[in-house]
Design an enzyme around this catalytic site. Structure first.
Site, PDB file in Angstrom:
ATOM      1  N   ASP A   2      -0.052   5.046   1.090  1.00  0.00           N
ATOM      2  CA  ASP A   2      -0.274   5.976   2.198  1.00  0.00           C
ATOM      3  C   ASP A   2      -0.244   5.276   3.552  1.00  0.00           C
ATOM      4  O   ASP A   2      -1.045   4.379   3.799  1.00  0.00           O
ATOM      5  CB  ASP A   2      -1.650   6.628   1.992  1.00  0.00           C
ATOM      6  CG  ASP A   2      -1.630   8.118   2.242  1.00  0.00           C
ATOM      7  OD1 ASP A   2      -0.581   8.734   2.033  1.00  0.00           O
ATOM      8  OD2 ASP A   2      -2.662   8.668   2.656  1.00  0.00           O
TER       9      ASP A   2
ATOM     10  N   ASP B 254       0.867  -1.168   0.000  1.00  0.00           N
ATOM     11  CA  ASP B 254       0.000   0.000   0.000  1.00  0.00           C
ATOM     12  C   ASP B 254       0.915   1.233   0.000  1.00  0.00           C
ATOM     13  O   ASP B 254       2.102   1.119   0.325  1.00  0.00           O
ATOM     14  CB  ASP B 254      -0.874  -0.061   1.269  1.00  0.00           C
ATOM     15  CG  ASP B 254      -1.522   1.265   1.599  1.00  0.00           C
ATOM     16  OD1 ASP B 254      -2.156   1.846   0.706  1.00  0.00           O
ATOM     17  OD2 ASP B 254      -1.385   1.731   2.749  1.00  0.00           O
TER      18      ASP B 254
END
Length: 252
Positions: A15, A13
């Site tokens: 963020d 991922d």
């Protein structure tokens, strides 16, 4: 240099995992990812579009990693080349989209909340982002709306109305951030990118929002992945060092 292990990919991922929330990646993280790519295939998957991911991870993001999936994989790059796209417009068609957008704008127009600004619906290639206050609000107004929303449940109520009204479209509604929620077809979460990774029998996914309702939850829970929950970019480095590089990175 150790040879790459075939059939294995580390998928990240963006963020909160590779970067602090809404911040740019650090030079240290870029250096670490470069080292990691020597031993495993590396991919990134983010919910944002490629422009926003590039702002965080750098303009060369599609070549810095073996795979780069923006908008949960609806836009897919491998070795810097575009290998697939899917769009909400072609999937739903203009009539259904117009019906949804018209109803949503009428709903917002009738909504009695303290302030409204502009850009209530942002049309992205793979989703709609709906904001009752409008995305043009200031950070201070964002903070105020978030507090107001916690008490008055503006977004939650709106989502339940839309979910019932448009049940026939099989849409997923995901409340995230301070002021908005995302709307996309069922299955267009981060698991969408896994269709491009058929050649890998071991997919390690690292993300911070792996709890139910978080946008990493579905891919974390998928039977095709080995899920790892991280708490920060520093934790990502620590866990990957132990998992793939065979060393404890805790004492740096």
């Amino acid at each position: 240099m150790a040879a790459r292990k075939p059939g294995l990919i580390a998928l990240f991922d963006v963020d909160g995992t590779l970067t602090a929330p809404r911040k740019e990646v650090t030079p240290e993280m870029l250096k670490f990812m470069k080292e990691l790519r020597k031993v495993v295939t590396v991919g990134v998957v983010g919910g944002s579009d490629l422009v926003k991911i590039s702002e965080q991870l750098g303009k060369t993001v599609t070549t810095d990693y073996d795979y780069c999936f923006s908008e949960n994989g609806l836009v897919a790059h491998k070795d810097g080349k575009l290998i697939g796209t899917q769009s909400l417009k072609s999937f739903l068609g203009d009539e259904k989209l117009k019906e949804f957008i018209n109803f949503t704008l009428h709903y917002i127009a009738d909504l009695d909340i303290p302030i409204k600004r502009g850009t209530f619906i942002e049309f992205r290639s793979g989703m709609l982002n709906v904001s009752p206050i409008g995305r043009d609000c200031s950070q201070e107004e964002r903070d105020e709306f978030e507090k107001y929303d916690k008490v008055h449940k503006i977004r939650q109520t709106m989502v339940s109305v839309l979910r019932e009204k448009f049940a026939h479209l099989n849409l997923t509604f995901s409340i995230g951030g301070q002021i908005s929620f995302d709307v996309f077809p069922q299955g267009w979460d981060k698991t969408y990118c896994l269709r491009y990774l058929e050649e890998f029998n071991e997919i390690h996914f690292f993300g911070d929002k792996t709890y139910k309702g978080g946008n990493d939850h579905e891919i974390y829970e998928s039977e095709r992945t080995v899920g790892h929950t991280v708490t920060s970019p520093e934790d990502t480095v620590k866990q990957c060092s132990e998992q793939f590089l065979g060393k404890d990175n805790g004492s740096s």
